[in-house]
Motif scaffolding. Structure first.
Motif, PDB file in Angstrom:
ATOM      1  N   VAL A 182      32.169  52.020  44.662  1.00 40.45           N
ATOM      2  CA  VAL A 182      31.841  51.578  43.301  1.00 40.45           C
ATOM      3  C   VAL A 182      32.364  50.160  43.059  1.00 40.45           C
ATOM      4  O   VAL A 182      31.682  49.310  42.475  1.00 40.45           O
ATOM      5  CB  VAL A 182      32.412  52.565  42.265  1.00 40.45           C
ATOM      6  CG1 VAL A 182      32.293  51.999  40.854  1.00 40.45           C
ATOM      7  CG2 VAL A 182      31.681  53.899  42.353  1.00 40.45           C
ATOM      8  N   ALA A 183      33.606  49.917  43.502  1.00 38.65           N
ATOM      9  CA  ALA A 183      34.179  48.583  43.314  1.00 38.65           C
ATOM     10  C   ALA A 183      33.379  47.526  44.076  1.00 38.65           C
ATOM     11  O   ALA A 183      33.165  46.406  43.588  1.00 38.65           O
ATOM     12  CB  ALA A 183      35.634  48.586  43.772  1.00 38.65           C
ATOM     13  N   LYS A 184      32.917  47.888  45.266  1.00 38.91           N
ATOM     14  CA  LYS A 184      32.142  46.946  46.073  1.00 38.91           C
ATOM     15  C   LYS A 184      30.806  46.634  45.404  1.00 38.91           C
ATOM     16  O   LYS A 184      30.364  45.481  45.356  1.00 38.91           O
ATOM     17  CB  LYS A 184      31.928  47.530  47.473  1.00 38.91           C
ATOM     18  CG  LYS A 184      31.230  46.582  48.428  1.00 38.91           C
ATOM     19  CD  LYS A 184      31.141  47.217  49.815  1.00 38.91           C
ATOM     20  CE  LYS A 184      30.455  46.272  50.787  1.00 38.91           C
ATOM     21  NZ  LYS A 184      30.346  46.871  52.144  1.00 38.91           N
ATOM     22  N   ARG A 185      30.137  47.676  44.853  1.00 33.23           N
ATOM     23  CA  ARG A 185      28.860  47.468  44.182  1.00 33.23           C
ATOM     24  C   ARG A 185      29.026  46.601  42.930  1.00 33.23           C
ATOM     25  O   ARG A 185      28.203  45.727  42.651  1.00 33.23           O
ATOM     26  CB  ARG A 185      28.241  48.811  43.817  1.00 33.23           C
ATOM     27  CG  ARG A 185      27.759  49.602  45.033  1.00 33.23           C
ATOM     28  CD  ARG A 185      27.251  50.959  44.617  1.00 33.23           C
ATOM     29  NE  ARG A 185      26.825  51.741  45.771  1.00 33.23           N
ATOM     30  CZ  ARG A 185      26.424  53.017  45.702  1.00 33.23           C
ATOM     31  NH1 ARG A 185      26.424  53.641  44.527  1.00 33.23           N
ATOM     32  NH2 ARG A 185      26.054  53.650  46.798  1.00 33.23           N
ATOM     33  N   ARG A 186      30.090  46.855  42.167  1.00 31.97           N
ATOM     34  CA  ARG A 186      30.337  46.049  40.978  1.00 31.97           C
ATOM     35  C   ARG A 186      30.562  44.584  41.336  1.00 31.97           C
ATOM     36  O   ARG A 186      30.098  43.677  40.640  1.00 31.97           O
ATOM     37  CB  ARG A 186      31.553  46.604  40.221  1.00 31.97           C
ATOM     38  CG  ARG A 186      31.275  47.926  39.507  1.00 31.97           C
ATOM     39  CD  ARG A 186      32.511  48.388  38.774  1.00 31.97           C
ATOM     40  NE  ARG A 186      32.255  49.637  38.057  1.00 31.97           N
ATOM     41  CZ  ARG A 186      33.173  50.291  37.341  1.00 31.97           C
ATOM     42  NH1 ARG A 186      34.424  49.813  37.297  1.00 31.97           N
ATOM     43  NH2 ARG A 186      32.857  51.400  36.712  1.00 31.97           N
ATOM     44  N   LYS A 187      31.269  44.359  42.420  1.00 33.37           N
ATOM     45  CA  LYS A 187      31.528  42.979  42.838  1.00 33.37           C
ATOM     46  C   LYS A 187      30.234  42.279  43.222  1.00 33.37           C
ATOM     47  O   LYS A 187      30.016  41.111  42.886  1.00 33.37           O
ATOM     48  CB  LYS A 187      32.494  42.994  44.024  1.00 33.37           C
ATOM     49  CG  LYS A 187      32.939  41.612  44.454  1.00 33.37           C
ATOM     50  CD  LYS A 187      33.982  41.701  45.558  1.00 33.37           C
ATOM     51  CE  LYS A 187      34.455  40.325  45.978  1.00 33.37           C
ATOM     52  NZ  LYS A 187      35.462  40.405  47.071  1.00 33.37           N
ATOM     53  N   ARG A 189      27.176  43.049  42.124  1.00 31.43           N
ATOM     54  CA  ARG A 189      26.391  42.824  40.911  1.00 31.43           C
ATOM     55  C   ARG A 189      26.932  41.625  40.129  1.00 31.43           C
ATOM     56  O   ARG A 189      26.172  40.831  39.565  1.00 31.43           O
ATOM     57  CB  ARG A 189      26.429  44.073  40.052  1.00 31.43           C
ATOM     58  CG  ARG A 189      25.621  45.233  40.639  1.00 31.43           C
ATOM     59  CD  ARG A 189      25.760  46.469  39.775  1.00 31.43           C
ATOM     60  NE  ARG A 189      25.042  47.598  40.354  1.00 31.43           N
ATOM     61  CZ  ARG A 189      25.063  48.828  39.837  1.00 31.43           C
ATOM     62  NH1 ARG A 189      25.786  49.067  38.734  1.00 31.43           N
ATOM     63  NH2 ARG A 189      24.382  49.787  40.412  1.00 31.43           N
ATOM     64  N   LYS A 190      28.243  41.500  40.087  1.00 30.39           N
ATOM     65  CA  LYS A 190      28.846  40.378  39.379  1.00 30.39           C
ATOM     66  C   LYS A 190      28.456  39.058  40.029  1.00 30.39           C
ATOM     67  O   LYS A 190      28.136  38.071  39.356  1.00 30.39           O
ATOM     68  CB  LYS A 190      30.363  40.548  39.381  1.00 30.39           C
ATOM     69  CG  LYS A 190      31.077  39.483  38.559  1.00 30.39           C
ATOM     70  CD  LYS A 190      32.574  39.764  38.546  1.00 30.39           C
ATOM     71  CE  LYS A 190      33.302  38.696  37.723  1.00 30.39           C
ATOM     72  NZ  LYS A 190      34.766  38.963  37.686  1.00 30.39           N
ATOM     73  N   MET A 191      28.441  39.028  41.348  1.00 28.16           N
ATOM     74  CA  MET A 191      28.053  37.815  42.058  1.00 28.16           C
ATOM     75  C   MET A 191      26.587  37.487  41.814  1.00 28.16           C
ATOM     76  O   MET A 191      26.201  36.315  41.687  1.00 28.16           O
ATOM     77  CB  MET A 191      28.324  37.983  43.559  1.00 28.16           C
ATOM     78  CG  MET A 191      29.807  38.093  43.902  1.00 28.16           C
ATOM     79  SD  MET A 191      30.092  38.417  45.668  1.00 28.16           S
ATOM     80  CE  MET A 191      29.398  36.919  46.362  1.00 28.16           C
ATOM     81  N   GLU A 192      25.737  38.523  41.741  1.00 28.34           N
ATOM     82  CA  GLU A 192      24.315  38.298  41.506  1.00 28.34           C
ATOM     83  C   GLU A 192      24.079  37.728  40.106  1.00 28.34           C
ATOM     84  O   GLU A 192      23.246  36.843  39.901  1.00 28.34           O
ATOM     85  CB  GLU A 192      23.544  39.605  41.686  1.00 28.34           C
ATOM     86  CG  GLU A 192      23.475  40.066  43.138  1.00 28.34           C
ATOM     87  CD  GLU A 192      22.753  41.389  43.271  1.00 28.34           C
ATOM     88  OE1 GLU A 192      22.543  42.037  42.224  1.00 28.34           O
ATOM     89  OE2 GLU A 192      22.418  41.768  44.406  1.00 28.34           O
ATOM     90  N   LYS A 193      24.856  38.266  39.094  1.00 24.42           N
ATOM     91  CA  LYS A 193      24.693  37.747  37.742  1.00 24.42           C
ATOM     92  C   LYS A 193      25.119  36.290  37.652  1.00 24.42           C
ATOM     93  O   LYS A 193      24.518  35.477  36.951  1.00 24.42           O
ATOM     94  CB  LYS A 193      25.506  38.584  36.771  1.00 24.42           C
ATOM     95  CG  LYS A 193      24.925  39.968  36.536  1.00 24.42           C
ATOM     96  CD  LYS A 193      25.769  40.740  35.527  1.00 24.42           C
ATOM     97  CE  LYS A 193      25.171  42.123  35.284  1.00 24.42           C
ATOM     98  NZ  LYS A 193      25.962  42.899  34.285  1.00 24.42           N
TER      99      LYS A 193
END
Length: 231
Positions: A182-187, A189-193
């Motif tokens: 989950v932490a990896k996916r959030r990171k 997504r944050k980079m994509e935004k």
């Protein structure tokens, strides 16, 4: 606990025997070493029996009774020298008047406790009557299932505890793995935004990683012309 002492002449003891408490000592019992007088110590350990004596895998259903002869004299009731009873005829009879409740289908067993800590078993000659060939301490016991039940219960709880601990460990490991994902996916997504607010790049995949791809553009060369001034 009760203790009694009877002093008598050894000749009288040999001729008549003695009947005291739960003990019936017959005639013709020879006390050794040979002395003019003797003293017999009678013991009833009562509720303290299990404190002083123990029979592995058995439960006592009667108090421990003891008969210990000592040498005696005119001036001293009990000398420090113990005596042995040499039985040449009938044995000593021990009548247990108070027997604790036990399983009806279990027959008590006679037990003698030796001075060296040994335990000797024998069958009753009559109901709650034991026979003895020497001085010592005696009681009645029945086989005990308590230790087996406790051991079985302990094994069950040990196995149950091991299984619960193992399952708990597996669940903790799975939760940690999920949290990492989950932490990896959030990171990501944050980079994509963050990347969406800047110049857009094409993307491509390497394995499970999504990486930006810049388009190949080259700056076209521009020829500069200098104005020539002629004079």
């Amino acid at each position: 606990m009760e203790i009694s002492i009877v002093r008598l002449r050894t000749v009288s003891f040999w001729l008549r025997g003695v009947n005291y408490g739960v003990f019936n000592v017959p005639q013709r019992v020879v006390p050794q070493p040979n002395r003019k007088r003797m003293a017999i110590l009678y013991e009833n350990l009562g509720n303290w029996s299990s404190y002083y004596y123990n029979v592995p895998n058995h439960t006592m259903v009667a108090p421990v009774f003891g008969i210990i002869p000592y040498t005696s004299s005119e001036t001293t009731l009990i000398d420090c020298e113990k005596m042995n009873l040499v039985i040449q005829g009938n044995p000593i009879r021990i009548q247990f008047p108070h027997v604790r409740p036990h399983a009806k289908n279990v027959t008590p067993i006679c037990v003698k406790f030796g001075a060296d800590g040994s335990v000797e078993f024998s069958n009753m000659t009559k109901l709650y009557v034991c026979e003895a060939k020497s001085e010592g301490h005696y009681t009645l016991v029945v086989p005990s299932t308590k230790s087996h039940t406790q051991s079985k219960g302990f094994n069950i709880w040990w196995v149950l505890g091991f299984v619960i601990g193992f399952v708990g460990l597996v669940m903790v490991v799975l939760v940690l793995i999920m949290l990492v994902k989950v932490a990896k996916r959030r990171k990501i997504r944050k980079m994509e935004k963050i990347s969406e607010g800047h110049e857009a790049f094409d993307t491509f995949w390497i394995g499970e990683s999504k990486l930006p791809l810049a388009s190949t553009m080259r700056t076209q060369p521009v020829l500069e012309k200098d104005d020539v001034v002629c004079h």
